[in-house]
Scaffold this active site. Sequence first.
Site, PDB file in Angstrom:
ATOM      1  N   GLY A 217    -120.851  27.827 -12.956  1.00  0.00           N
ATOM      2  CA  GLY A 217    -121.360  28.061 -11.617  1.00  0.00           C
ATOM      3  C   GLY A 217    -120.672  29.246 -10.981  1.00  0.00           C
ATOM      4  O   GLY A 217    -119.819  29.875 -11.575  1.00  0.00           O
ATOM      5  N   SER A 218    -121.059  29.560  -9.763  1.00  0.00           N
ATOM      6  CA  SER A 218    -120.457  30.675  -9.032  1.00  0.00           C
ATOM      7  C   SER A 218    -121.088  30.772  -7.657  1.00  0.00           C
ATOM      8  O   SER A 218    -122.181  30.241  -7.418  1.00  0.00           O
ATOM      9  CB  SER A 218    -120.674  32.015  -9.751  1.00  0.00           C
ATOM     10  N   ASN A 219    -120.414  31.482  -6.765  1.00  0.00           N
ATOM     11  CA  ASN A 219    -121.006  31.937  -5.509  1.00  0.00           C
ATOM     12  C   ASN A 219    -120.985  33.461  -5.539  1.00  0.00           C
ATOM     13  O   ASN A 219    -119.968  34.057  -5.915  1.00  0.00           O
ATOM     14  CB  ASN A 219    -120.196  31.474  -4.294  1.00  0.00           C
TER      15      ASN A 219
END
Length: 814
Positions: A217-219
């Site tokens: 995941g990531s932002n």
Amino acid sequence: MLVDALSKNCLASLLCAPLLLSCSGGGGDDDGGATPRYQAKIQRTSYGIPHITAADLGSAGFGQGYAFAEDHACMLADQVLKVRGERAMFFGAGESDAHVRSDVGYLALGVFERAEATLAAQDEETRALIDGYAAGYNKYLADVGVGSIAGHCRGADWVRPISSQDLMAYLSSLALSASGVQLADFIAAAAPPGSAGPAWPGPPARAMAAAEASGLGSNGWALGSERSASGGGMVVANPHFPWLGELKLWESHVTVPGALNVYGATLMGVPGVLIGFNESVGWTHTFSVSGKRFTAYTLKLVPGEPTRYYYDGEIRDMTPREYTIAVKQPDGSMGEVKRTIWSTHYGPMINVNNFGWSEDIAVTYRDGNIEKTGLVAQWHRMNRAGSLAEFKAAFTEVDGIPWVHTMAADKGGETWYIDAASTPRLSQAAIEGWQKSIADGELLPTLLYTQAGVVVLDGSTSVNEWQDAPGRSDGLVPAAEVPQLAGRRDFVMNANDSHWLANPAAPLVGYSPMHGEEQAPLSLRSRNNLTMLTEVADGGASGADGRFTIEELQGAILSNRSMSGELLRAAVAQRCQGAAPVEVGGETVPLAAACKVLSGWDERYDVTSVGATLWRELMGAFSTAQTKDAGPLFAVGFDPEDPIQTPHSLAPPGDKDLVLERLGRAVLNLQAAGIALETPLGEVQYAERAGLRVPIHGGQGADGVANMVYYSLFKTTTEAVPPRGELISEVTDLATDGYSVNYGSSYIMTLEFTPEGPKAAAIMTYGQSDDVTSPHHTDQLGLFSRREWRPILFKEAEIAADPALREYTVASAD
């Protein structure tokens, strides 16, 4: 472009004097004074960040490869062994034949076999980077000797010089991280009924979720002139990646005067920069979790002939290929295992749940990244882009992105979003047929989609073949057809949901569901990101003026705000006031103390937050689907016209109050771990590194925190994994020693383009080095724990002024 020969000579002359005068810390020219083929200056600044300067791209790759090897030599040695299919040769069969299965799987994927042709297909600049990188790695091994390298492989007989083909094979395997790499065990286990040889069990369907990158995941934010206090573009990079293994990130700065000046982070052993900036453009990525990198196919087999299948009414033969695996025996002698792998015109056969291959049905798959050759070329073109237009051109002209969304902003304050991840180009008929198979509850399509998000198609008809775009033969969606959003000067973002709401003011709709769902509920984390980006108020992430400073960006991404807490905490605390004890598994659980803790919780996941652990255990008792729509948790369901604010409001209690019952279960979980309800998060959520136990802030999926941290073993490396206590909750990672963190926020970067140039800061949570004796193995973990950002040194004067500066030359005639 490459500098011409005259410029090269001039640059070499300019570089030689400072290089030769710098202090020795690396290898010099080892050919009796002959002009080296490769030469680079490495300047290590605070926290061990290498700044590599060279006169040509080959030497830049050489310097970067050398510096990387100083920090992570074992990582690349391990991965080269893997992609060559040689683990069993050195490590033996492994537990449950793990090394043999790995070798069979990677040989079947053909990454090493294909690497020779892939390498030959690279353009001149990319080939120079790859060749130089391999040479730099080898030079480090030659300089220090295998017996003196840092890490778990010191002195190991499997640490050897690598070739450019070895490196290319490893890079190709990285492109398969969301597909073939995670399916290698499924491939190795596939054998027709009655086959000779070892009967390896087919992994469970849920293991395919890793192939769909559910753990990654990531932002990512890119802000334009309308939301930037300075008027220049801004970027927030917050990848959530492993803190162990080959998917860790490593930071560097690479300069070829007149040709390249790029700073940022890259995956282990990858030349160039994957997330970062240059003088003109900054960018970040998030994993395209909801998009599809492959499709599985069910085959209808000819009765009594399990290696023949029907296709458009005709019979086709599967293709066998036997692999021989050298296996080190317990006494040191060498044995061998033979395994035949069968393939269809789609790709290799796979064994899922041990019913993936019977007398009448079998499963195969097609991989969108198996023949993708432009991973390094893609990022190199991005690294050297002198404008956002040039940056965009890299996507159409190279199209080498394997599995990520991209958000970019330029110095003029324009932003761009694209989901260019490799995506099967299916016809509408194929999509409708797949959706009907799910609606009808067909066993394999339903099982693999509900448990792992895998699209399963009927392989007996050409209707379900991938469709080639004009001028292409790979069956993938070309860059011109993928979701993208250009020209905005407010923001674009992604937090691992689909492309749909890269900006809520301009929804992206009408694309294939292979890219991900549109007008579908968002994760709590996506809602948190969008709330921070859209709120304009005193106390909001960007303040009352709605224009972010770099300090406000840093405060926002590590604010540890809990979206589920903001939506529900007050109502839960009110409901449980005066509530009777609840029955959980035959045990009576009083709720008064829990209610008091939740009433005082600050709705954050800071190290000082009291109540965060209780809330996590409560939210962990609800499924992901229940956090996205009306049900036992939310009263008001998802509304595609109001996607950031819905669902909301605590659901009323039914005949049985599930919220309070699960609050009681949360209390019992914490009691089982020996954690008092009033314990601050930082006392029980931690990371261990080189004997240090460091308090860690941040949350998990159901916490709805942007800054995600948790426990996972999403890796293929062989280094030992630090132990943790007995597991109490598989959902929340709660163990008898608390919440151990080895995954999540990794390279966190904030960037602002100012009139004076790029201004940036970062934290590499787990540090730059795998050497447990190096200060750079642990020095940034404390920064992360305290939320202290370190400045990125990009300008020559900043580097020269760093008090920790250490300079040395590396060179080689080979």
